[in-house]
Design a protein around this motif. Structure first.
Motif, PDB file in Angstrom:
ATOM      1  N   ILE A  96       0.857  -1.185   0.000  1.00 51.27           N
ATOM      2  CA  ILE A  96       0.000   0.000   0.000  1.00 51.27           C
ATOM      3  C   ILE A  96       0.890   1.231   0.000  1.00 51.27           C
ATOM      4  O   ILE A  96       1.816   1.336   0.809  1.00 51.27           O
ATOM      5  N   ALA A  97       0.651   2.163  -0.908  1.00 53.66           N
ATOM      6  CA  ALA A  97       1.440   3.397  -0.986  1.00 53.66           C
ATOM      7  C   ALA A  97       0.606   4.459  -1.695  1.00 53.66           C
ATOM      8  O   ALA A  97      -0.437   4.160  -2.300  1.00 53.66           O
ATOM      9  N   SER A  98       1.098   5.688  -1.645  1.00 55.83           N
ATOM     10  CA  SER A  98       0.382   6.764  -2.337  1.00 55.83           C
ATOM     11  C   SER A  98       0.716   6.813  -3.821  1.00 55.83           C
ATOM     12  O   SER A  98      -0.031   7.395  -4.610  1.00 55.83           O
ATOM     13  N   SER A  99       1.830   6.173  -4.223  1.00 57.44           N
ATOM     14  CA  SER A  99       2.183   6.096  -5.637  1.00 57.44           C
ATOM     15  C   SER A  99       3.223   5.008  -5.836  1.00 57.44           C
ATOM     16  O   SER A  99       3.978   4.662  -4.917  1.00 57.44           O
ATOM     17  N   PHE A 100       3.252   4.474  -7.066  1.00 55.08           N
ATOM     18  CA  PHE A 100       4.208   3.442  -7.444  1.00 55.08           C
ATOM     19  C   PHE A 100       4.833   3.816  -8.780  1.00 55.08           C
ATOM     20  O   PHE A 100       4.210   4.481  -9.609  1.00 55.08           O
ATOM     21  N   ALA A 101       6.061   3.361  -9.002  1.00 55.70           N
ATOM     22  CA  ALA A 101       6.661   3.506 -10.322  1.00 55.70           C
ATOM     23  C   ALA A 101       5.847   2.680 -11.313  1.00 55.70           C
ATOM     24  O   ALA A 101       5.401   1.574 -11.007  1.00 55.70           O
ATOM     25  N   GLU A 102       5.666   3.206 -12.508  1.00 58.76           N
ATOM     26  CA  GLU A 102       4.745   2.602 -13.471  1.00 58.76           C
ATOM     27  C   GLU A 102       5.136   1.175 -13.854  1.00 58.76           C
ATOM     28  O   GLU A 102       4.287   0.275 -13.896  1.00 58.76           O
ATOM     29  N   ILE A 103       6.418   0.944 -14.152  1.00 53.56           N
ATOM     30  CA  ILE A 103       6.830  -0.390 -14.575  1.00 53.56           C
ATOM     31  C   ILE A 103       6.701  -1.383 -13.423  1.00 53.56           C
ATOM     32  O   ILE A 103       6.243  -2.516 -13.615  1.00 53.56           O
ATOM     33  N   PHE A 104       7.090  -0.987 -12.220  1.00 52.43           N
ATOM     34  CA  PHE A 104       6.942  -1.864 -11.072  1.00 52.43           C
ATOM     35  C   PHE A 104       5.479  -2.206 -10.857  1.00 52.43           C
ATOM     36  O   PHE A 104       5.129  -3.357 -10.555  1.00 52.43           O
ATOM     37  N   TYR A 105       4.609  -1.228 -11.020  1.00 46.97           N
ATOM     38  CA  TYR A 105       3.172  -1.461 -10.847  1.00 46.97           C
ATOM     39  C   TYR A 105       2.689  -2.529 -11.821  1.00 46.97           C
ATOM     40  O   TYR A 105       1.994  -3.472 -11.437  1.00 46.97           O
ATOM     41  N   SER A 106       3.081  -2.401 -13.081  1.00 44.08           N
ATOM     42  CA  SER A 106       2.657  -3.371 -14.089  1.00 44.08           C
ATOM     43  C   SER A 106       3.225  -4.753 -13.801  1.00 44.08           C
ATOM     44  O   SER A 106       2.524  -5.772 -13.917  1.00 44.08           O
ATOM     45  N   ASN A 107       4.499  -4.821 -13.418  1.00 43.60           N
ATOM     46  CA  ASN A 107       5.120  -6.101 -13.093  1.00 43.60           C
ATOM     47  C   ASN A 107       4.414  -6.770 -11.917  1.00 43.60           C
ATOM     48  O   ASN A 107       4.151  -7.981 -11.934  1.00 43.60           O
ATOM     49  N   ALA A 108       4.122  -5.989 -10.878  1.00 45.67           N
ATOM     50  CA  ALA A 108       3.499  -6.550  -9.680  1.00 45.67           C
ATOM     51  C   ALA A 108       2.090  -7.058  -9.965  1.00 45.67           C
ATOM     52  O   ALA A 108       1.745  -8.202  -9.651  1.00 45.67           O
TER      53      ALA A 108
END
Length: 214
Positions: free
Chosen positions: A99-111
């Motif tokens: 849980i966070a207020s924002s994520f890096a885009e590529i990490f988000y897609s990978n996760a």
């Protein structure tokens, strides 16, 4: 991936902004040719000193935090290089969600593509969850209702959003390929129509190779 409609776990806070993927999974753990053995490298520089001994002040090295499987993280979590090993390592270590207020885009897609749930809340909401966890001095029980997009702790009930695509992937246990195959008949229908209108583009690579090797 497996179907997930709820996650029941225990959450703890990592109060570091811009926590990059080299901090999640340092480069020396990227030498393998498969996904195995990555749990040992997770947060390595936070967990261990220069001699490889556990740092007693890091929360994941403390017995009180052994049940932690949900991370409440600082903003821009997962920035840096696009290494998918960071996601695999978190899952192998036992993490089910971040849980966070924002994520890096590529990490988000990978996760999200690998079934590690990432939840975006406002900074105020994240800080409130962090305070609840810090005040407890141990991981706090947390229920994540993926179907209804709700996070619940003893003190908070918070709504979150995710794309329709990712929502379906979690509820039906689909990875990106599996989701794509749900549209197999439409894809085949489009391809057939496309080839009928432009037959010269069908199997052009094979035809080229055949011509060159004839």
């Amino acid at each position: 991936m497996h179907k997930q409609s709820t996650i029941q776990g225990h959450a703890a806070a990592l109060r570091i902004a811009n926590f990059d993927t080299d901090q999640v999974m340092p480069k020396q753990f990227l030498r393998g040719i498969d996904k195995s053995g990555l749990a040992a490298g997770l947060f390595y520089d936070l967990r261990f000193d220069e001699n490889g001994k556990p740092k007693p002040d890091f929360f994941l090295n403390q017995s009180a935090y052994a049940s932690t499987d949900v991370l409440i993280a600082g903003p821009n979590y997962g920035c840096g290089s696009s290494r998918e090993h960071a996601v695999w390592g978190m899952q192998q270590f036992g993490f089910k969600a971040v849980i966070a207020s924002s994520f890096a885009e590529i990490f988000y897609s990978n996760a999200m593509g690998n079934g590690l749930l990432l939840i975006v809340l406002s900074d105020d909401q994240v800080q409130a969850l962090m305070k609840e966890a810090d005040d407890e001095g141990a991981p706090i029980p947390i229920d994540i209702d993926i179907e209804n997009l709700t996070v619940r702790t003893q003190q908070h009930e918070l709504k979150f959003t995710m794309s329709v695509r990712h929502h379906r992937m979690f509820l039906e246990g689909l990875d990106v390929i599996g989701l794509t195959l749900k549209y197999k008949s439409q894809i085949e229908s489009f391809a057939q129509s496309h080839w009928e209108k432009q037959p010269w583009v069908k199997d052009v690579a094979r035809k080229t190779v055949d011509r060159l090797t004839a």
